[in-house]
Scaffold this active site. Sequence first.
Site, PDB file in Angstrom:
ATOM      1  N   ASN A  25      26.320  18.144 -17.301  1.00  0.00           N
ATOM      2  CA  ASN A  25      26.671  19.560 -17.670  1.00  0.00           C
ATOM      3  C   ASN A  25      25.432  20.153 -18.576  1.00  0.00           C
ATOM      4  O   ASN A  25      24.851  21.251 -18.330  1.00  0.00           O
ATOM      5  CB  ASN A  25      27.816  19.854 -18.306  1.00  0.00           C
ATOM      6  CG  ASN A  25      28.076  21.300 -18.565  1.00  0.00           C
ATOM      7  OD1 ASN A  25      27.338  21.705 -19.473  1.00  0.00           O
ATOM      8  ND2 ASN A  25      28.637  22.029 -17.929  1.00  0.00           N
ATOM      9  N   LYS A  59      23.883  25.813 -23.289  1.00  0.00           N
ATOM     10  CA  LYS A  59      25.009  26.242 -22.736  1.00  0.00           C
ATOM     11  C   LYS A  59      25.379  27.585 -23.820  1.00  0.00           C
ATOM     12  O   LYS A  59      26.162  27.559 -24.841  1.00  0.00           O
ATOM     13  CB  LYS A  59      26.003  25.361 -22.566  1.00  0.00           C
ATOM     14  CG  LYS A  59      25.814  24.013 -21.969  1.00  0.00           C
ATOM     15  CD  LYS A  59      25.699  24.528 -20.701  1.00  0.00           C
ATOM     16  CE  LYS A  59      26.551  24.789 -19.921  1.00  0.00           C
ATOM     17  NZ  LYS A  59      26.246  24.983 -18.398  1.00  0.00           N
ATOM     18  N   ASP A 252      32.187  20.432 -21.346  1.00  0.00           N
ATOM     19  CA  ASP A 252      32.829  20.463 -20.014  1.00  0.00           C
ATOM     20  C   ASP A 252      33.479  19.048 -19.588  1.00  0.00           C
ATOM     21  O   ASP A 252      33.301  18.608 -18.374  1.00  0.00           O
ATOM     22  CB  ASP A 252      32.106  21.209 -19.000  1.00  0.00           C
ATOM     23  CG  ASP A 252      32.057  22.653 -19.126  1.00  0.00           C
ATOM     24  OD1 ASP A 252      33.008  23.180 -19.631  1.00  0.00           O
ATOM     25  OD2 ASP A 252      31.261  23.452 -18.345  1.00  0.00           O
TER      26      ASP A 252
END
Length: 291
Positions: A25, A59, A252
């Site tokens: 991720n 992110k 995640d």
Amino acid sequence: MDAPSVALYNQLKAAQPFFLLAGPNVIESEEHVMKMAKHIKAITTKLGVPLVFKSSFDKANRTSSKSFRGPGLEQGLKILEKVKAAYDLPVVTDVHESCQCEAVGRVADIIQIPAFLCRQTDLLVAAAKTGKIINIKKGQFCASSVMANSTEKIRLAGNQNVMVCERGTMFGYNDLIVDPRNFEWLREANCPVVADVTHALQQPAGKKLDGGGVASGGLRELIPCIARTAVAVGVDGIFMEVHDDPLNSPCDGPTQWPLRNLEELLEELIAIARVTKGKKPLKIDLTPFKE
């Protein structure tokens, strides 16, 4: 138009049985990303699946301000450059602001537009002007028909290299549902259709933390279910976040697929793709049936 991008775009469109966008991720470290690229490439090369390596440098839309975000733009792009050089792989990463697009476009082969930002015109145009392939995630709040408008924004900016990605639709407050009809309806955008089989199983802000606050949970055990469905319907590409230690992933974790199970799942998806006719519409004959 960026010639290497056109060549890669045509290669991905023609990929059989599908292409794969995969990786952790978020960039946790250079060492970790290089390790993941090495192992994922070995598996996809063995199986004959075209791979674009995926990882994020930032992110920016994490649920909590305390959550790990990644190394940032400058360091993250340097690491992705090393992945490209070491393993001869194209890479995909996401942008969150228009000012990031030029720098990202110098490294990434595919620029990804996050689902929350899929209608942001200035961001779409800035990404399009890099000449790179643009992968637009369908917003969790959007009907599939909206993606025809988002892809039009890319094309009107002079870039024909665009694809759209299904990643689930909000179903109440803390859950997503995948409507298989979207895999078909997204084809109306007249571009490759990708299925994000990991984020689609998020449970946004659905996990309470011991110290207070919330984080996103997920249903990792259903990733094969969604992946099988997507391939049977005939999507062009699969997006899958993969991790060697999902339980200890800083971002995640509940929806990252274990590296040790990647080959097994891909083998099954390839077998499904070989027998399905999902990429070809079934002609329906409504003339009266006669004995």
